[in-house]
Design an enzyme around this catalytic site. Sequence first.
Site, short mmCIF file in Angstrom:
data_model
loop_
_atom_site.label_atom_id
_atom_site.label_comp_id
_atom_site.label_asym_id
_atom_site.label_seq_id
_atom_site.Cartn_x
_atom_site.Cartn_y
_atom_site.Cartn_z
N SER A 155 39.32 40.11 33.33
CA SER A 155 38.74 40.11 34.68
C SER A 155 37.64 41.15 34.73
CB SER A 155 39.83 40.46 35.69
OG SER A 155 39.25 40.83 36.92
N TYR A 195 46.02 46.03 39.51
CA TYR A 195 45.48 44.80 38.92
C TYR A 195 44.38 45.12 37.90
CZ TYR A 195 43.28 40.17 38.65
OH TYR A 195 42.75 38.98 38.19
N1 LIG Z 1 40.75 33.58 40.65
C1 LIG Z 1 39.90 34.56 40.33
O1 LIG Z 1 38.94 34.89 41.06
C2 LIG Z 1 40.08 35.31 39.05
C3 LIG Z 1 39.09 36.22 38.66
C4 LIG Z 1 39.24 36.93 37.48
C5 LIG Z 1 40.36 36.71 36.69
N2 LIG Z 1 41.31 35.81 37.09
C6 LIG Z 1 42.44 35.59 36.21
O2 LIG Z 1 42.55 34.20 35.95
C7 LIG Z 1 43.91 33.87 35.64
C8 LIG Z 1 44.33 32.69 36.48
O3 LIG Z 1 44.26 33.06 37.85
P1 LIG Z 1 44.21 31.99 39.01
O4 LIG Z 1 43.20 32.47 39.95
O5 LIG Z 1 44.13 30.62 38.45
O6 LIG Z 1 45.64 32.25 39.68
P2 LIG Z 1 46.71 31.26 40.36
O7 LIG Z 1 47.51 32.13 41.26
O8 LIG Z 1 46.05 30.07 40.94
O9 LIG Z 1 47.60 30.81 39.11
C9 LIG Z 1 48.43 31.73 38.44
C10 LIG Z 1 49.63 31.00 37.88
O10 LIG Z 1 50.43 31.96 37.19
C11 LIG Z 1 51.78 31.66 37.46
N3 LIG Z 1 52.62 32.85 37.29
C12 LIG Z 1 52.60 33.98 38.03
N4 LIG Z 1 53.56 34.81 37.62
C13 LIG Z 1 54.21 34.19 36.59
C14 LIG Z 1 55.30 34.54 35.77
N5 LIG Z 1 55.96 35.70 35.92
N6 LIG Z 1 55.68 33.68 34.80
C15 LIG Z 1 55.04 32.50 34.65
N7 LIG Z 1 54.02 32.10 35.43
C16 LIG Z 1 53.59 32.95 36.39
C17 LIG Z 1 51.80 31.18 38.90
O11 LIG Z 1 52.97 30.43 39.20
C18 LIG Z 1 50.51 30.36 38.97
O12 LIG Z 1 50.76 29.00 38.67
C19 LIG Z 1 44.70 35.16 35.92
O13 LIG Z 1 44.92 35.83 34.71
C20 LIG Z 1 43.78 35.95 36.82
O14 LIG Z 1 44.04 37.34 36.74
C21 LIG Z 1 41.19 35.11 38.24
#
Ligand SMILES: NC(=O)c1ccc[n+]([C@@H]2O[C@H](COP(=O)([O-])OP(=O)(O)OC[C@H]3O[C@@H](n4cnc5c(N)ncnc54)[C@H](O)[C@@H]3O)[C@@H](O)[C@H]2O)c1
Length: 252
Positions: free
Chosen positions: A143, A157
């Site tokens: 991130s 985070y």
């Molecule tokens: N959305 C953004 O703006 C953004 C920006 C930078 C980085 N990220 C990173 O991208 C990745 C995906 O994020 P996203 O936005 O798609 O999030 P999201 O919340 O849509 O999806 C995350 C998924 O992880 C699963 N999860 C959470 N805890 C868990 C656990 N203990 N065991 C198994 N599964 C678990 C959830 O059930 C969910 O399906 C993450 O690593 C996030 O940090 C996201």
Amino acid sequence: MGSLDGKIAVVTGAGSGIGRGAARAFVAEGATVGLLDRNAAAIEEAAHQLGQRAYPLVCDVTDEASVASAFATVRERHGRLDVLATYAAVQLVGEDAPVHELDSEVWTRTHDVNLRGVFLCCKHGVRVMLASGDGGSVINCGSPTGLTMCGAGWHAYAASKAGVMALTRVMAADYARHKIRVNGIVPGTIETTLTRTLVDDPEIRAQLTALHPIGRIGTPEDMAGIAVFLASDASKFATGAHFHVDGGISVR
Ligand SMILES: NC(=O)c1ccc[n+]([C@@H]2O[C@H](COP(=O)([O-])OP(=O)(O)OC[C@H]3O[C@@H](n4cnc5c(N)ncnc54)[C@H](O)[C@@H]3O)[C@@H](O)[C@H]2O)c1
């Protein structure tokens, strides 16, 4: 012909957002994909949508027995693992805070999923790759908050993501001789469940949009191409790198 024909992949966090988008793209490119998530209903629905080359692996990445069992299933089914993409994470909006106000339980809960969860999936996923002897590609999701000021306010985070990015580099150095490549993806702000409370607030959405020189926040589809590239042999000389697909947030 797809760029991932015949490859065996596991995508963590495949129940939602960026992970679900990557899993969809992997299947479209010919891979067989284990959809790993703690949200059983979400990955069962995704498996149903994606068809026969996708199957659910219900797993909590903070629980080592659960992670070991999920990767044992992969090994039994396929005898190998070519691609591990780790997206499962939490961002505890409303609870995460600057350190002087940060509850240590919130720190622990964040790091348990975001850093320890990635460690555990890498530990058990890499074991399957090493056992097959065929190498593989590990893709960890970092991130910009792990690198730059845009994590201001989210100390747990941001620190967890910095940890993931350091783990990615050190794994790349140590596993290259086993033909296992390890790279990171650095997304900008992407509209998903994780960011829902932020992007649904018009004022915060406008602030986030302004951080991205490209003029908008992203979608899970925007993040799928880099995952396919890193999973495929087209990236066979890439390891230890972080690939920014962030609407320019890092150069603003
Ligand atoms: N959305 C953004 O703006 C953004 C920006 C930078 C980085 N990220 C990173 O991208 C990745 C995906 O994020 P996203 O936005 O798609 O999030 P999201 O919340 O849509 O999806 C995350 C998924 O992880 C699963 N999860 C959470 N805890 C868990 C656990 N203990 N065991 C198994 N599964 C678990 C959830 O059930 C969910 O399906 C993450 O690593 C996030 O940090 C996201």
